[in-house]
Design a protein around this motif. Structure first.
Motif, PDB file in Angstrom:
ATOM      1  N   ALA A 112       0.824  -1.219   0.000  1.00 43.06           N
ATOM      2  CA  ALA A 112       0.000   0.000   0.000  1.00 43.06           C
ATOM      3  C   ALA A 112       0.856   1.266   0.000  1.00 43.06           C
ATOM      4  O   ALA A 112       0.441   2.310  -0.516  1.00 43.06           O
ATOM      5  CB  ALA A 112      -0.937  -0.006   1.202  1.00 43.06           C
ATOM      6  N   VAL A 113       2.071   1.185   0.579  1.00 40.79           N
ATOM      7  CA  VAL A 113       2.920   2.381   0.674  1.00 40.79           C
ATOM      8  C   VAL A 113       4.205   2.212  -0.131  1.00 40.79           C
ATOM      9  O   VAL A 113       5.203   2.876   0.157  1.00 40.79           O
ATOM     10  CB  VAL A 113       3.255   2.692   2.157  1.00 40.79           C
ATOM     11  CG1 VAL A 113       1.987   2.927   2.961  1.00 40.79           C
ATOM     12  CG2 VAL A 113       4.073   1.550   2.784  1.00 40.79           C
ATOM     13  N   ALA A 114       4.172   1.329  -1.125  1.00 37.93           N
ATOM     14  CA  ALA A 114       5.396   0.961  -1.837  1.00 37.93           C
ATOM     15  C   ALA A 114       6.156   2.167  -2.379  1.00 37.93           C
ATOM     16  O   ALA A 114       7.382   2.255  -2.263  1.00 37.93           O
ATOM     17  CB  ALA A 114       5.060  -0.011  -2.979  1.00 37.93           C
ATOM     18  N   ASP A 115       5.431   3.131  -2.972  1.00 35.55           N
ATOM     19  CA  ASP A 115       6.111   4.276  -3.582  1.00 35.55           C
ATOM     20  C   ASP A 115       6.613   5.279  -2.557  1.00 35.55           C
ATOM     21  O   ASP A 115       7.312   6.234  -2.895  1.00 35.55           O
ATOM     22  CB  ASP A 115       5.184   4.975  -4.576  1.00 35.55           C
ATOM     23  CG  ASP A 115       3.907   5.465  -3.909  1.00 35.55           C
ATOM     24  OD1 ASP A 115       3.361   4.721  -3.052  1.00 35.55           O
ATOM     25  OD2 ASP A 115       3.451   6.581  -4.224  1.00 35.55           O
ATOM     26  N   LEU A 116       6.269   5.051  -1.272  1.00 36.51           N
ATOM     27  CA  LEU A 116       6.718   5.950  -0.209  1.00 36.51           C
ATOM     28  C   LEU A 116       7.927   5.396   0.549  1.00 36.51           C
ATOM     29  O   LEU A 116       8.515   6.099   1.364  1.00 36.51           O
ATOM     30  CB  LEU A 116       5.577   6.197   0.790  1.00 36.51           C
ATOM     31  CG  LEU A 116       4.251   6.720   0.209  1.00 36.51           C
ATOM     32  CD1 LEU A 116       3.218   6.839   1.313  1.00 36.51           C
ATOM     33  CD2 LEU A 116       4.455   8.059  -0.493  1.00 36.51           C
ATOM     34  N   LEU A 117       8.272   4.144   0.258  1.00 36.12           N
ATOM     35  CA  LEU A 117       9.384   3.521   0.970  1.00 36.12           C
ATOM     36  C   LEU A 117      10.712   4.148   0.546  1.00 36.12           C
ATOM     37  O   LEU A 117      10.870   4.558  -0.600  1.00 36.12           O
ATOM     38  CB  LEU A 117       9.403   2.013   0.696  1.00 36.12           C
ATOM     39  CG  LEU A 117       8.186   1.222   1.213  1.00 36.12           C
ATOM     40  CD1 LEU A 117       8.263  -0.219   0.759  1.00 36.12           C
ATOM     41  CD2 LEU A 117       8.112   1.295   2.732  1.00 36.12           C
ATOM     42  N   PRO A 118      11.682   4.182   1.461  1.00 35.40           N
ATOM     43  CA  PRO A 118      12.971   4.822   1.159  1.00 35.40           C
ATOM     44  C   PRO A 118      13.706   4.202  -0.021  1.00 35.40           C
ATOM     45  O   PRO A 118      14.401   4.901  -0.760  1.00 35.40           O
ATOM     46  CB  PRO A 118      13.770   4.632   2.467  1.00 35.40           C
ATOM     47  CG  PRO A 118      12.730   4.454   3.518  1.00 35.40           C
ATOM     48  CD  PRO A 118      11.590   3.749   2.860  1.00 35.40           C
ATOM     49  N   ASP A 119      13.560   2.885  -0.211  1.00 30.30           N
ATOM     50  CA  ASP A 119      14.314   2.222  -1.279  1.00 30.30           C
ATOM     51  C   ASP A 119      13.518   2.125  -2.570  1.00 30.30           C
ATOM     52  O   ASP A 119      13.903   1.413  -3.497  1.00 30.30           O
ATOM     53  CB  ASP A 119      14.754   0.814  -0.844  1.00 30.30           C
ATOM     54  CG  ASP A 119      13.565  -0.057  -0.446  1.00 30.30           C
ATOM     55  OD1 ASP A 119      12.441   0.483  -0.341  1.00 30.30           O
ATOM     56  OD2 ASP A 119      13.763  -1.267  -0.239  1.00 30.30           O
ATOM     57  N   HIS A 120      12.402   2.850  -2.661  1.00 27.07           N
ATOM     58  CA  HIS A 120      11.610   2.828  -3.885  1.00 27.07           C
ATOM     59  C   HIS A 120      12.362   3.529  -5.008  1.00 27.07           C
ATOM     60  O   HIS A 120      12.963   4.578  -4.816  1.00 27.07           O
ATOM     61  CB  HIS A 120      10.270   3.532  -3.644  1.00 27.07           C
ATOM     62  CG  HIS A 120       9.430   3.671  -4.900  1.00 27.07           C
ATOM     63  ND1 HIS A 120       8.761   2.612  -5.451  1.00 27.07           N
ATOM     64  CD2 HIS A 120       9.183   4.752  -5.693  1.00 27.07           C
ATOM     65  CE1 HIS A 120       8.121   3.020  -6.524  1.00 27.07           C
ATOM     66  NE2 HIS A 120       8.360   4.308  -6.704  1.00 27.07           N
ATOM     67  N   THR A 121      12.323   2.935  -6.196  1.00 22.70           N
ATOM     68  CA  THR A 121      12.980   3.529  -7.354  1.00 22.70           C
ATOM     69  C   THR A 121      11.981   3.713  -8.471  1.00 22.70           C
ATOM     70  O   THR A 121      10.908   3.123  -8.476  1.00 22.70           O
ATOM     71  CB  THR A 121      14.117   2.620  -7.858  1.00 22.70           C
ATOM     72  OG1 THR A 121      13.547   1.393  -8.329  1.00 22.70           O
ATOM     73  CG2 THR A 121      15.132   2.332  -6.776  1.00 22.70           C
TER      74      THR A 121
END
Length: 297
Positions: free
Chosen positions: A186-195
């Motif tokens: 649900a928060v994948a694009d907010l994670l620090p390692d998201h590219t």
């Protein structure tokens, strides 16, 4: 997806058989069929000549019951074809040993075959009973089993807002009674390692809960399944329905479709007429699977 035969192929490859001719049943062929009724085994018997040897990784890959084993041994003896088992309990036995005068299977061999086959059947029966008892015990405690659901669409914004405000993934998972993986999705694009590359990745399928008729579940429990299929089946929750039951299975649509393909033999086939109750149960499951959205490219 066809049943994996990698382990069996490895066992036979390690045996160093020269110039083998391989006969492999099609995926979905029922393991309950008598070996002499299976298409590929019939082709093998037609191909074999006196003095040939049939190599099998494990006896229980071919047969399930005592009677089946004895029938196979009689046919191979009739055709003067030897049998070699390379793994499992039967690998240490000479299953072709017969009385020099009567030509009948030695009584000691017959006894060991019957004992080992009965032990195999007992193990499968106990596993089914233990699985069912475990499901009932979990259900009595309020545990529905299977994977926890994904974050509901209506709560996704709230989850994302809470995450941005500093709420941890573990805490959000507890709050919404879902897995940590569901929160990360649900928060994948907010994670620090998201590219940026992850934004173009295909969205994984979400698990779907479907009720599988008990007759279908009973058939699949003794079938050869892929690991993902076996996990989905083992984690299903049994729900009593009068004299029978349904199994509430949580899995991605692709796994549901694979399980449906596995139970195709319930519709019957050459030498195995359909049982009306089983055929009806398979159609019910097919109707439920057909409601799932098609898998994208």
């Amino acid at each position: 997806m066809p049943v994996s035969t990698d382990r069996q192929n490895l066992v036979l490859a390690e045996a160093g058989i020269e110039g083998p001719v391989v006969f492999e049943e099609q995926a979905g062929t029922s393991s309950r069929l008598h070996p002499l009724e299976r298409p590929k085994f019939g082709e093998l018997l037609t191909y074999a000549r006196p003095g040939d040897t049939v190599h099998i990784s494990e006896m229980l890959r071919l047969v399930r019951g005592t009677g089946h084993i004895l029938d196979v041994l009689d046919v191979l003896h009739r055709d003067q074809v030897a049998l070699r088992i390379h793994d499992g309990a039967f690998s240490a036995m000479d299953l072709t040993a017969r009385h020099p005068r009567t030509g009948e299977l030695l009584s000691t061999v017959k006894f060991m075959v019957q004992t080992l086959a009965a032990a195999g059947e007992l193990q499968r029966d106990l596993q089914r009973e233990l699985t069912y008892d475990g499901l009932r015990a979990a259900e009595a405690k309020g545990n529905k089993g299977g994977r926890r659901p994904a974050v509901p669409a209506g709560k996704t914004d709230a989850v994302r807002t809470a995450y941005l405000e500093g709420r941890s993934i573990a805490a959000l998972a507890r709050d919404h009674r879902v897995s940590r993986g569901a929160i990360r999705t649900a928060v994948a694009d907010l994670l620090p390692d998201h590219t940026a590359a992850e934004e173009d990745a295909p969205v994984p399928e979400l698990s779907v809960v479907l009720d599988m008729p008990g007759k279908v579940a009973d058939f699949l429990r003794v079938a050869d399944l892929e690991p993902a299929e076996r996990v989905a089946l083992d984690q299903g929750v049994a729900v009593r329905r009068g004299q029978g039951y349904t199994l509430r299975v949580t899995a991605v649509p692709a796994v549901h479709r694979q399980l449906l393909a596995r139970c195709q033999p319930l519709d019957g086939g050459p030498g195995a007429p359909a049982v009306p109750a089983q055929c009806k149960a398979r159609r019910e499951y097919e109707n439920r699977v057909s409601t799932l959205a098609p898998t994208g490219p």
